[in-house]
Design an enzyme around this catalytic site. Structure first.
Site, mmCIF file in Angstrom:
data_model
loop_
_atom_site.group_PDB
_atom_site.id
_atom_site.type_symbol
_atom_site.label_atom_id
_atom_site.label_comp_id
_atom_site.label_asym_id
_atom_site.label_seq_id
_atom_site.Cartn_x
_atom_site.Cartn_y
_atom_site.Cartn_z
ATOM 1 N N HIS A 45 0.847 -1.201 0.000
ATOM 2 C CA HIS A 45 0.000 0.000 0.000
ATOM 3 C C HIS A 45 0.877 1.244 0.000
ATOM 4 O O HIS A 45 1.790 1.361 0.808
ATOM 5 C CB HIS A 45 -0.900 0.027 1.249
ATOM 6 C CG HIS A 45 -2.071 -0.895 1.162
ATOM 7 N ND1 HIS A 45 -3.162 -0.795 2.000
ATOM 8 C CD2 HIS A 45 -2.327 -1.945 0.342
ATOM 9 C CE1 HIS A 45 -4.048 -1.722 1.674
ATOM 10 N NE2 HIS A 45 -3.552 -2.452 0.688
ATOM 11 N N TYR B 116 -9.180 5.518 7.518
ATOM 12 C CA TYR B 116 -9.339 5.871 8.942
ATOM 13 C C TYR B 116 -10.393 6.970 9.015
ATOM 14 O O TYR B 116 -10.220 8.048 8.431
ATOM 15 C CB TYR B 116 -8.029 6.403 9.513
ATOM 16 C CG TYR B 116 -6.936 5.364 9.692
ATOM 17 C CD1 TYR B 116 -6.142 4.941 8.631
ATOM 18 C CD2 TYR B 116 -6.689 4.801 10.949
ATOM 19 C CE1 TYR B 116 -5.134 4.001 8.805
ATOM 20 C CE2 TYR B 116 -5.682 3.859 11.133
ATOM 21 C CZ TYR B 116 -4.918 3.465 10.051
ATOM 22 O OH TYR B 116 -3.919 2.527 10.236
ATOM 23 N N PRO C 128 -3.906 0.531 18.648
ATOM 24 C CA PRO C 128 -3.616 0.058 17.288
ATOM 25 C C PRO C 128 -3.822 1.110 16.192
ATOM 26 O O PRO C 128 -3.544 0.855 15.030
ATOM 27 C CB PRO C 128 -4.565 -1.127 17.110
ATOM 28 C CG PRO C 128 -5.586 -0.975 18.150
ATOM 29 C CD PRO C 128 -4.988 -0.224 19.272
ATOM 30 N N LYS D 157 1.345 0.182 15.047
ATOM 31 C CA LYS D 157 2.729 0.142 15.503
ATOM 32 C C LYS D 157 3.072 -1.072 16.355
ATOM 33 O O LYS D 157 4.241 -1.418 16.499
ATOM 34 C CB LYS D 157 3.039 1.409 16.322
ATOM 35 C CG LYS D 157 3.071 2.672 15.519
ATOM 36 C CD LYS D 157 4.174 2.665 14.462
ATOM 37 C CE LYS D 157 3.687 3.203 13.142
ATOM 38 N NZ LYS D 157 4.435 2.728 11.992
ATOM 39 N N TYR E 54 4.110 6.523 9.887
ATOM 40 C CA TYR E 54 3.259 5.381 9.561
ATOM 41 C C TYR E 54 4.047 4.290 8.815
ATOM 42 O O TYR E 54 3.934 3.106 9.125
ATOM 43 C CB TYR E 54 2.071 5.836 8.704
ATOM 44 C CG TYR E 54 0.948 4.817 8.613
ATOM 45 C CD1 TYR E 54 0.949 3.840 7.616
ATOM 46 C CD2 TYR E 54 -0.095 4.817 9.530
ATOM 47 C CE1 TYR E 54 -0.073 2.893 7.533
ATOM 48 C CE2 TYR E 54 -1.122 3.880 9.452
ATOM 49 C CZ TYR E 54 -1.099 2.925 8.457
ATOM 50 O OH TYR E 54 -2.108 1.968 8.382
HETATM 51 P P1 FAS Z 1 2.086 -11.307 22.064
HETATM 52 O O1 FAS Z 1 1.130 -10.923 23.145
HETATM 53 O O2 FAS Z 1 1.634 -11.401 20.663
HETATM 54 O O3 FAS Z 1 2.713 -12.756 22.405
HETATM 55 C C1 FAS Z 1 3.049 -13.088 23.734
HETATM 56 C C2 FAS Z 1 3.003 -14.612 23.838
HETATM 57 O O4 FAS Z 1 3.445 -14.974 25.152
HETATM 58 C C3 FAS Z 1 1.589 -15.162 23.678
HETATM 59 O O5 FAS Z 1 1.581 -16.233 22.764
HETATM 60 C C4 FAS Z 1 1.220 -15.624 25.092
HETATM 61 O O6 FAS Z 1 0.367 -16.755 25.085
HETATM 62 C C5 FAS Z 1 2.575 -15.965 25.671
HETATM 63 N N1 FAS Z 1 2.620 -15.893 27.139
HETATM 64 C C6 FAS Z 1 2.019 -14.979 27.937
HETATM 65 N N2 FAS Z 1 2.307 -15.251 29.232
HETATM 66 C C7 FAS Z 1 3.095 -16.365 29.247
HETATM 67 C C8 FAS Z 1 3.704 -17.136 30.267
HETATM 68 N N3 FAS Z 1 3.550 -16.814 31.561
HETATM 69 N N4 FAS Z 1 4.438 -18.219 29.905
HETATM 70 C C9 FAS Z 1 4.619 -18.524 28.581
HETATM 71 N N5 FAS Z 1 4.058 -17.842 27.567
HETATM 72 C C10 FAS Z 1 3.302 -16.770 27.908
HETATM 73 N N6 FAS Z 1 -0.949 -4.309 16.719
HETATM 74 C C11 FAS Z 1 -1.073 -3.694 15.529
HETATM 75 O O7 FAS Z 1 -0.076 -3.211 14.994
HETATM 76 N N7 FAS Z 1 -2.309 -3.602 14.915
HETATM 77 C C12 FAS Z 1 -3.436 -4.141 15.490
HETATM 78 O O8 FAS Z 1 -4.529 -4.040 14.941
HETATM 79 C C13 FAS Z 1 -3.338 -4.800 16.726
HETATM 80 N N8 FAS Z 1 -4.447 -5.361 17.329
HETATM 81 C C14 FAS Z 1 -4.313 -5.967 18.557
HETATM 82 C C15 FAS Z 1 -5.425 -6.539 19.226
HETATM 83 C C16 FAS Z 1 -5.285 -7.157 20.487
HETATM 84 C C17 FAS Z 1 -6.503 -7.756 21.195
HETATM 85 C C18 FAS Z 1 -4.021 -7.193 21.112
HETATM 86 C C19 FAS Z 1 -3.856 -7.821 22.481
HETATM 87 C C20 FAS Z 1 -2.914 -6.635 20.460
HETATM 88 C C21 FAS Z 1 -3.054 -6.026 19.189
HETATM 89 N N9 FAS Z 1 -1.965 -5.472 18.501
HETATM 90 C C22 FAS Z 1 -2.065 -4.854 17.313
HETATM 91 C C23 FAS Z 1 -0.683 -5.534 19.071
HETATM 92 C C24 FAS Z 1 -0.122 -6.891 18.765
HETATM 93 O O9 FAS Z 1 -0.044 -7.040 17.376
HETATM 94 C C25 FAS Z 1 1.204 -6.955 19.467
HETATM 95 O O10 FAS Z 1 1.970 -5.782 19.249
HETATM 96 C C26 FAS Z 1 1.995 -8.166 19.082
HETATM 97 O O11 FAS Z 1 1.198 -9.291 19.279
HETATM 98 C C27 FAS Z 1 3.245 -8.163 19.943
HETATM 99 O O12 FAS Z 1 3.807 -9.402 19.854
HETATM 100 P P2 FAS Z 1 4.499 -10.065 21.145
HETATM 101 O O13 FAS Z 1 5.391 -9.060 21.782
HETATM 102 O O14 FAS Z 1 5.060 -11.339 20.644
HETATM 103 O O15 FAS Z 1 3.328 -10.315 22.188
HETATM 104 C C1 PHB Z 2 -5.668 -4.255 10.899
HETATM 105 O O1 PHB Z 2 -5.759 -4.514 9.675
HETATM 106 O O2 PHB Z 2 -5.947 -5.072 11.798
HETATM 107 C C2 PHB Z 2 -5.205 -2.872 11.309
HETATM 108 C C3 PHB Z 2 -4.671 -2.029 10.342
HETATM 109 C C4 PHB Z 2 -4.242 -0.763 10.729
HETATM 110 C C5 PHB Z 2 -4.372 -0.365 12.050
HETATM 111 C C6 PHB Z 2 -4.910 -1.228 13.009
HETATM 112 C C7 PHB Z 2 -5.331 -2.488 12.634
HETATM 113 O O3 PHB Z 2 -3.969 0.885 12.413
#
Ligand code: FAS
Ligand code: PHB
Length: 392
Positions: A75, A203, A295, A299, A387
């Site tokens: 994009h 957005y 989100p 980032k 971005y």
């Molecule tokens: P993660 O949370 O992905 O991974 C951590 C891992 O550690 C998990 O698998 C968990 O099960 C494990 N864990 C936890 N406790 C543990 C323990 N005690 N023992 C062993 N394992 C354990 N980012 C965006 O850029 N765009 C988005 O739209 C977006 N939407 C999101 C929606 C939600 C609901 C959440 C929670 C996050 C969102 N994020 C988004 C952010 C997300 O993408 C994170 O930045 C990304 O998953 C970060 O990756 P990790 O640091 O690996 O953490």
């Molecule tokens: C998504 O596609 O999940 C998404 C994209 C951009 C954002 C947040 C979420 O800023």
């Protein structure tokens, strides 16, 4: 208790843990990943969708870029929708860079497959994972698997276990400073097997609240609407979601929304959070274990990637050159980039959402922010360079 040894124990098999493991595997640094959940559970989580250029480049460089190159959607711009009008920001024209739409689920799948192909050890459904003695030079991690207690002696522990993980909570009280802002709303997101409303992301800031039109492919759409933080998924049957989404878009984009049954629907809270520092002896915090961003700026995942780059470079330097300069610099180096992304994510969230307590003055300032943004090349360049991703 069974006792084994490795060089680096990685707690968590999300993007942070798996990418760190992939880089260490390729560098010949022995590591074990301990994951609380099952592999299927981790893969079923629907999260990020947009990858910065730096993330794409790193994934490609470490051998997991093939499907990304094939299926990722490049994009060159995004659109802002307000006052029932659409305003496109040509990020590539302004920065020379682009972003790639490729779901976090697919990134995780690619990394899991690469790890299995390499034969590296991952323990799924590991209970009671606990880091020990990381203040000294002989850290270890214990866990229970199928009722059997295990201990892993190691050189370093990477806390890649997300916001609700054990690593940050294992840091002695008083050794950690946290910074937090909780936003008074959530994001209700759905996935539906329907073509996206536009070829790029939209957005929207409308009097009814924020909305985001995103996608996972040309036939799978990802949509979000801002909702009250105490709403439940059950409050939002599909028809209500589609009606509300259209009401928050300009008429042209609203007419282009293809509706269909959702196959994933969830509500995520929004917060900004940073823990400082990121190193405690031989324990390092990485990704969501160290920071959370709303989100809105796409980032979260991308910040986790730059943390992993910095820590992996430092570990490779430690083992390869017997130097700890990178390890000593990790926290400060990562926090420098983290805070810039936290600022950008806060700014995008503040500019694009309707805040329940906003005064009429606040509303006019938000409108002026948006009007200035789309009228100024400098302002659009600033948004674009954040971005597409600031340099690692
Ligand atoms: P993660 O949370 O992905 O991974 C951590 C891992 O550690 C998990 O698998 C968990 O099960 C494990 N864990 C936890 N406790 C543990 C323990 N005690 N023992 C062993 N394992 C354990 N980012 C965006 O850029 N765009 C988005 O739209 C977006 N939407 C999101 C929606 C939600 C609901 C959440 C929670 C996050 C969102 N994020 C988004 C952010 C997300 O993408 C994170 O930045 C990304 O998953 C970060 O990756 P990790 O640091 O690996 O953490
Ligand atoms: C998504 O596609 O999940 C998404 C994209 C951009 C954002 C947040 C979420 O800023």
């Amino acid at each position: 208790m069974s006792v084994t040894r490795t060089q680096v124990v990685i707690i968590g098999s999300g993007p942070s843990g798996l990418l760190l493991g992939q880089i260490l595997d390729r560098a010949g640094i022995d590591n074990i990943v301990l994951e609380r959940k099952s592999k299927d559970y981790v893969l079923a989580r629907v999260r990020a969708g947009v990858l910065e250029q730096g993330t794409v480049d790193l994934l490609t460089a470490v051998g997991v870029g093939e499907r990304l190159a094939q299926d990722g959607l490049v994009h060159h711009g995004i659109s802002l929708c307000f006052d029932s009008s659409l305003h496109r920001i040509d990020m590539t024209a302004l920065t020379g860079k682009a972003v790639t739409v490729y779901g976090q689920t697919e990134v995780t799948r690619d990394l899991m497959e690469a790890r299995e192909a390499y034969g590296a050890k991952t323990v799924y459904e590991a209970d009671q994972v606990t880091p020990h003695d990381f203040a000294g030079d002989r850290p270890r991690v214990t866990y229970v698997k199928d009722g059997v207690a295990h201990e892993i002696a190691c050189d370093f522990i990477a806390g890649c276990d997300g916001y609700h993980g054990v690593s940050r909570d294992s840091v002695p009280a008083g050794a950690l400073t946290t910074y937090e802002r909780i936003y008074p709303f959530g994001w209700l997101g759905i996935l539906a097997e329907v073509p996206p409303a536009d070829h790029e992301l939209i957005y929207a800031n409308s009097p009814r609240g924020f909305a985001l039109c995103s996608m996972r492919s040309t036939h799978r759409s990802r949509y979000y609407v801002q909702c009250p933080i105490d709403d439940r998924v059950e409050d939002w049957p599909d028809q209500r979601f589609w009606d509300e989404l259209r009401l928050r878009l300009d008429p042209v984009s609203a007419a282009r929304v293809t509706t269909g049954p959702s196959f994933e629907k969830s509500i995520a809270p929004l917060r900004s959070f940073v823990a400082e520092p990121l190193r405690f002896g031989r324990l390092f915090l990485v990704g969501d274990a160290a920071h959370i961003v709303p989100p809105t700026g796409a980032k979260g995942l991308n910040l986790a990637v730059s943390d992993v780059r910095y820590l992996s470079e430092a570990l490779i330097e430690h083992y390869g050159e017997q130097s700890d300069a990178g390890l000593d610099a990790y926290s400060g180096r990562a926090l420098g980039r983290i805070w810039k992304a936290v600022r950008f994510s806060w700014w995008m969230t503040t500019m694009l959402h309707r805040f329940p307590q906003a005064t009429s003055f606040d509303q006019r300032i938000q409108e002026a922010d948006l009007a200035y943004l789309v009228s100024s090349k400098a302002a659009m360049t600033s948004l674009s360079e954040n971005y597409v991703g600031l340099p690692h």
